[in-house]
Design a protein around this motif. Sequence first.
Motif, PDB file in Angstrom:
ATOM      1  N   UNK A 165       8.223  42.425 -23.379  1.00 20.13           N
ATOM      2  CA  UNK A 165       9.640  42.255 -23.423  1.00 20.13           C
ATOM      3  C   UNK A 165      10.225  43.229 -24.378  1.00 20.13           C
ATOM      4  N   UNK A 166       9.610  43.043 -25.647  1.00 20.40           N
ATOM      5  CA  UNK A 166      10.296  44.075 -26.773  1.00 20.40           C
ATOM      6  C   UNK A 166      10.138  45.490 -26.566  1.00 20.40           C
ATOM      7  N   UNK A 167       9.157  45.637 -25.764  1.00 19.54           N
ATOM      8  CA  UNK A 167       8.806  47.264 -25.876  1.00 19.54           C
ATOM      9  C   UNK A 167      10.024  47.700 -24.964  1.00 19.54           C
ATOM     10  N   UNK A 168      10.208  47.006 -23.668  1.00 21.04           N
ATOM     11  CA  UNK A 168      11.159  47.318 -22.566  1.00 21.04           C
ATOM     12  C   UNK A 168      12.528  47.538 -23.459  1.00 21.04           C
ATOM     13  N   UNK A 177      12.147  51.990  -8.561  1.00 25.68           N
ATOM     14  CA  UNK A 177      11.471  51.449 -10.012  1.00 25.68           C
ATOM     15  C   UNK A 177      12.894  51.716 -10.908  1.00 25.68           C
ATOM     16  N   UNK A 178      12.904  50.671 -11.829  1.00 32.48           N
ATOM     17  CA  UNK A 178      14.137  50.612 -12.907  1.00 32.48           C
ATOM     18  C   UNK A 178      13.647  49.891 -13.931  1.00 32.48           C
ATOM     19  N   UNK A 179      14.142  50.160 -15.093  1.00 32.76           N
ATOM     20  CA  UNK A 179      13.945  49.431 -16.366  1.00 32.76           C
ATOM     21  C   UNK A 179      12.297  49.235 -16.700  1.00 32.76           C
ATOM     22  N   UNK A 180      11.741  50.308 -16.505  1.00 35.63           N
ATOM     23  CA  UNK A 180      10.253  50.359 -16.703  1.00 35.63           C
ATOM     24  C   UNK A 180       9.843  51.392 -17.483  1.00 35.63           C
ATOM     25  N   UNK A 181       8.503  51.045 -17.912  1.00 34.54           N
ATOM     26  CA  UNK A 181       8.136  52.245 -18.765  1.00 34.54           C
ATOM     27  C   UNK A 181       6.549  52.407 -17.981  1.00 34.54           C
ATOM     28  N   UNK A 182       6.658  53.942 -17.575  1.00 35.39           N
ATOM     29  CA  UNK A 182       5.461  54.343 -16.806  1.00 35.39           C
ATOM     30  C   UNK A 182       4.456  55.327 -17.774  1.00 35.39           C
ATOM     31  N   UNK A 183       3.108  54.831 -18.073  1.00 34.85           N
ATOM     32  CA  UNK A 183       2.289  55.823 -18.974  1.00 34.85           C
ATOM     33  C   UNK A 183       1.718  56.744 -18.026  1.00 34.85           C
ATOM     34  N   UNK A 184       1.068  57.736 -18.769  1.00 37.26           N
ATOM     35  CA  UNK A 184       0.728  59.118 -18.048  1.00 37.26           C
ATOM     36  C   UNK A 184      -0.345  59.111 -16.823  1.00 37.26           C
ATOM     37  N   UNK A 185      -0.084  59.948 -16.111  1.00 38.63           N
ATOM     38  CA  UNK A 185      -1.099  59.958 -14.911  1.00 38.63           C
ATOM     39  C   UNK A 185      -1.117  59.013 -14.039  1.00 38.63           C
ATOM     40  N   UNK A 186      -0.029  57.985 -13.990  1.00 43.06           N
ATOM     41  CA  UNK A 186      -0.307  56.866 -13.215  1.00 43.06           C
ATOM     42  C   UNK A 186       0.378  57.415 -11.606  1.00 43.06           C
ATOM     43  N   UNK A 192       8.959  46.564 -15.910  1.00 43.70           N
ATOM     44  CA  UNK A 192       7.619  46.621 -15.757  1.00 43.70           C
ATOM     45  C   UNK A 192       6.844  47.627 -16.876  1.00 43.70           C
ATOM     46  N   UNK A 193       5.574  47.257 -17.451  1.00 42.21           N
ATOM     47  CA  UNK A 193       5.120  48.221 -18.271  1.00 42.21           C
ATOM     48  C   UNK A 193       3.785  48.707 -17.840  1.00 42.21           C
TER      49      UNK A 193
END
Length: 354
Positions: free
Chosen positions: A224-227, A302-311, A323-324
């Motif tokens: 939650x801190x990361x977001x 999607x919104x308010x999220x972090x999506x990492x590479x190649x997903x 979501x993370x």
Amino acid sequence: MKALILSGGTGSRLRPLTYTGAKQLIPVANKPILFYAIEAIREAGITEIGMIVGDTGAEIERVVGDGQAFGVKITYIPQEAPLGLAHAVKIAESFIGADDFLMFLGDNLVRDGVRAFSEQFQTSKPNGMILLSRVPNPQRFGVAEIQGGQVTRLIEKPKVPPSDLALVGVYLFDRSIFRAVNEIAPSARGELEITDAIQHLIDHGYRVEAHIIDGWWKDTGKPEDMLEANRMMVENIMPSCDGTVDQHSQVIGRACIASGAVIENSVIRGPVVIGANAVIRNSYIGPFTSISEGVRIEGSELENSIILQDTVIEHIPTRIDSSLIGKNVHISKVIERPKALTFVLGDNSRAEVQ
């Protein structure tokens, strides 16, 4: 003056992401958290940095390199185990030498940087200086008590806080700190605590001052801190588009779309950051979202999220929010019957289904 960045933590509160990577390299607004610390230090005029690393040291060194890309010189200092912040200072003594130094926890973000902090230290010349911020919930933090501009006491997560001034995770010291870290004993959890070392300085007549910041800061230790950190950093992006947006798509508000990214028949509502070679088709990407390079999103929202590479995220009927999501993840809807939910989740994962 030199700097010391602590990047040796295990990131247990961010598992399962940190089972396979360093927590300091998780991106915020598509840039690893650690990069913000290096840039803040360089902007304060400090170019010699010692990097404390642990089990993920090889990955950090591969990504960060020798510092030349940032205009600094980085020396890597291995820490055999996470034995505490004061232990990290202890093993860095040969690197620091006779210099004053700034210590920065590598998973902290300080929006306004540390230049003013460094300048105050060089003007006032105390033995130590701690960066503080007023918080509404000081019982969650290490808290400082101040009298006459000097720090008189530090208390870790007090039930009855003596102030609302929380330790941010950035410190400045002269050589006197090395005497302190060599004389304190490990805490109940078996670590040499930096708060104990600073209190040792105070108790032995050394001068420790405080610098209180007005701007935003965040310890990114939990999802939650990361977001929240991502929301704050994405809020400040400069809009740009080096990718391709077709005529059936809309980009509303501020968006940073990197080279090679393709947007087709989709709505992008900023602030949003979309990485290189990402593909967004027939989808909605809402505010405060960071999409890393090589991600593919089709038929989803999607919104308010972090999506990492190649997903890959495809044909999800419900909007994904807050979501993370890690690297090389594949999330899709199965059309065949009988309908069922199928998961492959690592340790400490969390899934919510409605």
